[in-house]
Design an enzyme around this catalytic site. Structure first.
Site, PDB file in Angstrom:
ATOM      1  CG  ASN A 156      -2.140  -0.743   1.136  1.00  0.00           C
ATOM      2  OD1 ASN A 156      -2.488  -1.220   0.062  1.00  0.00           O
ATOM      3  ND2 ASN A 156      -2.860  -0.871   2.235  1.00  0.00           N
ATOM      4  NE  ARG A 157       0.864   6.659  -3.438  1.00  0.00           N
ATOM      5  CZ  ARG A 157       0.377   7.787  -3.944  1.00  0.00           C
ATOM      6  NH1 ARG A 157      -0.667   7.768  -4.731  1.00  0.00           N
ATOM      7  NH2 ARG A 157       0.947   8.931  -3.651  1.00  0.00           N
TER       8      ARG A 157
END
Ligand code: CTP
Ligand code: CA
Length: 221
Positions: A34-35
């Site tokens: 995920n960012r």
């Protein structure tokens, strides 16, 4: 120096946090993630330590130094993050879930590197939903007071309040995802059973200190 003068509103309290992304293995050279820079979670760990708490930070892979006075447990995937959290949640007074946990892991990771096929056929990946760490901690009998985070791309209040109810937690902190990523400043809104409490746009550390003050005033003795 400013840290030294922070009010010790969490003195003697044990705080457990998650931060950063998780990283799910596809093959030996590839991951699904995920960012998340981890900066909001690390700022909260720092602010909680400044407030006198005994702080444990379960962190996914990030490029940040461990804040002073904080114990860091480094993990990679959601399963390991869950194990590290569940081993410590029973002793915590407060759990703050800031991690951007990957919602899905890879059910069929390859032990050897996947190779491109001559016919251009992409690999077939099977996904499996990861455990909801925050919901599990919230469901523990006699467990810690829980605060979640919700980064949304719109309809912040509706999504955040629905998430708060679904996970059975007293408070959730919302922000707009396009605002959260990689940014220095942040604009947070706290949602609880009395409604919403917007915080000013400010640095993540300032926001973290405000949030810690807000939580400390509500944390059951
Ligand atoms: N969270 C968690 N474990 C997961 C997923 C989320 O502990 N497997 C926590 C996050 O750390 C955050 C909160 O739950 O505090 C909300 O995360 P979010 O991704 O916004 O919620 P989801 O329940 O995964 O819903 P969705 O991504 O579908 O919006
Ligand atoms: Ca999610």
């Amino acid at each position: 120096l400013i840290a030294f003068f922070q009010p010790k509103t969490l003195a003697g309290r044990r705080v457990l946090l998650t931060a950063g992304p998780t990283s799910e293995v596809i093959d030996p050279v590839r991951v699904l993630t995920n960012r998340s820079s981890g900066r909001m979670g690390y700022a909260l760990a720092r602010a909680a330590a400044e407030a006198g708490a005994d702080v444990t930070l379960v962190s996914g892979p990030v490029a940040l130094p461990c804040p002073d006075g904080v114990e860091r447990i480094a993990v990679r995937n959601a399963a390991d993050m869950r194990a590290a959290v569940m081993a410590r949640a029973g002793q915590a007074d407060l759990f703050i879930a800031v991690a951007a946990v990957a919602d899905w892991g890879i059910a069929n990771p390859s032990s050897t590197k996947l190779k491109k096929q001559p016919d251009g056929q992409p690999p077939h990946l099977d996904f499996v939903q990861n455990p909801d760490i925050l919901a599990e901690v919230a469901a523990l009998p006699g467990g810690p007071w829980c605060v979640g985070f919700a980064a949304e791309t719109g309809h912040l209040a509706e999504h955040a309040q629905a998430k708060r109810a679904r996970k059975g937690i007293p408070a959730i902190v919302g922000n707009l995802a396009q605002d959260a990523m990689d940014a220095e400043d942040t604009e947070l809104v706290i949602f609880d059973d009395t409604g919403h409490h917007p915080l000013a746009r400010q640095s993540k550390l300032q926001a973290a200190r405000q949030l810690v003050g807000w939580i400390a005033a509500r944390l059951p003795r």
